[in-house]
Design a protein around this motif. Structure first.
Motif, mmCIF file in Angstrom:
data_model
loop_
_atom_site.group_PDB
_atom_site.id
_atom_site.type_symbol
_atom_site.label_atom_id
_atom_site.label_comp_id
_atom_site.label_asym_id
_atom_site.label_seq_id
_atom_site.Cartn_x
_atom_site.Cartn_y
_atom_site.Cartn_z
ATOM 1 N N TYR A 180 36.501 39.894 13.627
ATOM 2 C CA TYR A 180 37.696 39.585 12.339
ATOM 3 C C TYR A 180 37.778 40.387 11.458
ATOM 4 O O TYR A 180 37.378 41.750 11.795
ATOM 5 C CB TYR A 180 36.142 39.728 11.189
ATOM 6 N N LYS A 181 38.851 40.600 10.934
ATOM 7 C CA LYS A 181 39.610 41.353 10.195
ATOM 8 C C LYS A 181 39.175 41.830 8.922
ATOM 9 O O LYS A 181 39.748 40.305 7.912
ATOM 10 C CB LYS A 181 40.921 41.437 10.638
ATOM 11 N N LEU A 202 39.354 35.883 11.116
ATOM 12 C CA LEU A 202 39.395 35.529 12.325
ATOM 13 C C LEU A 202 40.812 35.968 12.457
ATOM 14 O O LEU A 202 41.389 35.288 12.626
ATOM 15 C CB LEU A 202 38.785 34.185 12.322
ATOM 16 N N ILE A 203 41.157 37.084 13.852
ATOM 17 C CA ILE A 203 41.797 37.321 14.369
ATOM 18 C C ILE A 203 42.035 36.744 16.008
ATOM 19 O O ILE A 203 42.914 36.534 16.783
ATOM 20 C CB ILE A 203 42.353 38.775 13.978
ATOM 21 N N ILE A 204 40.666 36.942 16.843
ATOM 22 C CA ILE A 204 40.995 36.343 17.907
ATOM 23 C C ILE A 204 39.245 36.133 18.517
ATOM 24 O O ILE A 204 38.644 36.483 17.680
ATOM 25 C CB ILE A 204 41.630 37.293 19.129
ATOM 26 N N ASP A 205 39.278 35.484 19.381
ATOM 27 C CA ASP A 205 37.794 35.167 20.255
ATOM 28 C C ASP A 205 38.113 34.385 21.346
ATOM 29 O O ASP A 205 38.824 34.182 22.033
ATOM 30 C CB ASP A 205 37.348 33.482 19.192
ATOM 31 N N GLN A 238 34.278 30.644 12.003
ATOM 32 C CA GLN A 238 34.023 30.158 10.316
ATOM 33 C C GLN A 238 35.348 30.593 9.375
ATOM 34 O O GLN A 238 36.279 31.737 9.801
ATOM 35 C CB GLN A 238 32.508 31.025 10.381
ATOM 36 N N TYR A 239 35.151 30.393 8.967
ATOM 37 C CA TYR A 239 35.773 30.086 7.387
ATOM 38 C C TYR A 239 35.100 30.892 5.932
ATOM 39 O O TYR A 239 34.079 30.107 5.304
ATOM 40 C CB TYR A 239 37.280 29.201 7.029
#
Lengths: 111, 115
Positions: free
Chosen positions: A36-37, A46-49, B104-105
């Motif tokens: 997360y950024k 979320l930027i990448i997972d 998750q948002y």
């Protein structure tokens, strides 16, 4: 329970250079690893997972690698830009629900 | 979709007062999470719900904190009585397990200041 350690706590790079942030996790059953950024005063995004059945994933200038044996994963940002400056959090999860976050890395990109 | 909605965005209260934070998850999401963020402790998971049922409240710091989810579109986090050390940003987040989607948002957060 799961424990996630993140390093470094702060990172300064020159614009155009690469940045690498590393995380280790303790629970071998964890199978989902998001990054997360968070910009100042904003929400984490979320930027990448990556999931445990994949060793590497790329999205333009961002990539994440996962080493399940060593229980560590890393975020790589290439060709950094000033707008990449933010706090970055790694996290780990089993079953994809309860996330355990690392302490965060403050990334500063100097222009 | 409007995303996760939280209210109020800012709350300033005096020690001893009751504080209620509110969250509306994304429609169709079956998981809801409450987090607290401080400089000292980072992002901490307080409690999470699945289909309106509390699953894990091990992160709730003490009995002064309580959370409810009376229906799929609303949750509250209550602090009674509030203390200065409760000052933090409280985030609500939601996710859906439909199709094994794990993201998750996060909502915009509520900045709580207890004086």
């Amino acid at each position: 329970g799961e424990n996630v350690e993140q390093h470094p706590s702060t990172l300064s790079v020159q614009e155009g250079d690469s940045a690498v942030i590393k995380c280790t996790y303790s629970d071998s059953a964890s199978n989902y690893f998001p990054w997360y950024k968070q910009e100042l005063g904003k929400r984490p995004q979320l930027i990448i997972d990556i999931r445990s059945n994949v060793g590497e994933k790329k999205d333009q200038r961002i990539a994440v690698t996962l080493n399940k044996t060593a229980k560590h994963f890393s975020l790589h940002i290439t060709e950094t830009q000033p707008e990449d400056s933010a706090v970055y959090f790694c996290a780990a999860s089993k079953k994809g629900n309860k996330l355990v976050f690392g302490a965060g890395t403050i990334l500063r990109v100097k222009s | 979709d409007a995303g996760v909605i939280q209210s109020p965005r800012h709350e300033v209260t005096e020690m001893g007062q009751e504080v209620t934070l509110r969250c509306k998850p994304i429609s169709g999401h079956d998981y809801l999470f409450w987090y607290r963020q401080t400089m000292m402790r980072g992002l901490e998971l307080l409690i999470y719900f699945n289909n309106n049922v509390p699953i894990d409240d091990s992160g709730m710091p003490e009995d002064r904190f309580s959370a409810k989810m009376p229906n799929a579109s609303f949750s509250t986090l209550k602090i009674q009585p509030s203390e200065p050390r409760d000052s933090a940003v409280y985030f609500c987040a939601s996710s859906s397990t439909g199709g094994a989607v794990y993201e998750q948002y996060f909502g915009p957060g509520t900045r709580l200041t207890v004086t």
